[in-house]
Design a protein around this motif. Sequence first.
Motif, mmCIF file in Angstrom:
data_model
loop_
_atom_site.group_PDB
_atom_site.id
_atom_site.type_symbol
_atom_site.label_atom_id
_atom_site.label_comp_id
_atom_site.label_asym_id
_atom_site.label_seq_id
_atom_site.Cartn_x
_atom_site.Cartn_y
_atom_site.Cartn_z
ATOM 1 N N THR A 52 -6.775 -4.338 -1.367
ATOM 2 C CA THR A 52 -6.456 -4.797 -0.019
ATOM 3 C C THR A 52 -7.647 -5.461 0.657
ATOM 4 O OG1 THR A 52 -6.957 -2.573 0.646
ATOM 5 C CG2 THR A 52 -4.639 -3.160 0.547
ATOM 6 N N SER A 112 0.834 -1.210 0.000
ATOM 7 C CA SER A 112 0.000 0.000 0.000
ATOM 8 C C SER A 112 0.861 1.250 0.000
ATOM 9 C CB SER A 112 -0.949 -0.001 1.204
ATOM 10 O OG SER A 112 -1.882 -1.049 1.065
ATOM 11 N N ASP A 149 -5.276 -1.153 -5.725
ATOM 12 C CA ASP A 149 -4.847 -1.783 -4.474
ATOM 13 C C ASP A 149 -6.036 -2.548 -3.898
ATOM 14 O OD1 ASP A 149 -3.604 -2.578 -2.172
ATOM 15 O OD2 ASP A 149 -3.048 -0.579 -1.503
HETATM 16 MG MG MG Z 1 -1.853 -2.892 1.960
#
Ligand code: MG
Length: 258
Positions: free
Chosen positions: A177, A43, A175
């Motif tokens: 996540t 990240s 991203d």
């Molecule tokens: Mg991350």
Amino acid sequence: SKVLEIKNLHVAIDGKEILKGVDLTIRQGEVHALMGPNGSGKSTLSYALMGHPNYEITGGSATLDGVDLADLEADERAKAGLFLAFQYPTSIPGVSVANFLRHAVSNVRKPDRKEGEELIPMREFRKELRASMDELGVDPDFARRYLNEGFSGGEKKRAEVLQLAMLKPAFAILDETDSGLDIDAVRIVSEGVNRVAERQGTGVLVITHYQRILTYIKPQFVHILFGGRIVENGGPELVDLLEREGYDWVRAKYPEAA
Ligand code: MG
Ligand code: ADP
Ligand code: MG
């Protein structure tokens, strides 16, 4: 065709070095996956590329077709052709998906446009929006919904993918996540990513620590980030290896990076 080049990138948060020399080159139309255990700096890389003020580039560079991203503001990065999914607001009360997209597309297509100035023509926009929704199999009513208001995980991803299809960026960094994504959302992102890479030549970097999404996206290039460095580069076989064996072998192989 453009190239996104990350060279020996060092990034610090609060004076602590997190990325310790990342090298990564992405060409348009390529799909890359950046994997790595929690805390490896995935990240951090996406925030640094986004230009988040807390992430200080202390060495190396990230350039888009030779232009140093560090010299560009967030909106200038978008105009230069970089799409960063999370730079967009999570919820804007009272703004429809269509309205939001018309502004986003106008900002990118008319680089000198000031806030409040003319948007791209409605007819032209509607036609494009309809075509993109058709292609992605999105229900036409979706464009009238208020952005992110009461959206499921899958609908948020649908809005993101629609944005990708409308903005046609040279590069997209996603991203992923959120391991809480349901299977529907995973499928929507994956189909969208594959399509924009193939059809509009977007170069994609998918950042994830879990393998599931990569069984749908099928990246051509896979990189493992560990301890702030890319320690392994390969193809889809790396995804299978991580699926079978997890990250223990990476920790064992690169003890100095941990
Ligand atoms: Mg991350
Ligand atoms: P990943 O996305 O791979 O899980 P991150 O980039 O989130 O990794 O984090 C990398 C390292 O940076 C971790 O050691 C984490 O504790 C640290 N870190 C992340 N964000 C911050 C922050 N805002 N302040 C201080 N340290 C942070
Ligand atoms: Mg994390």
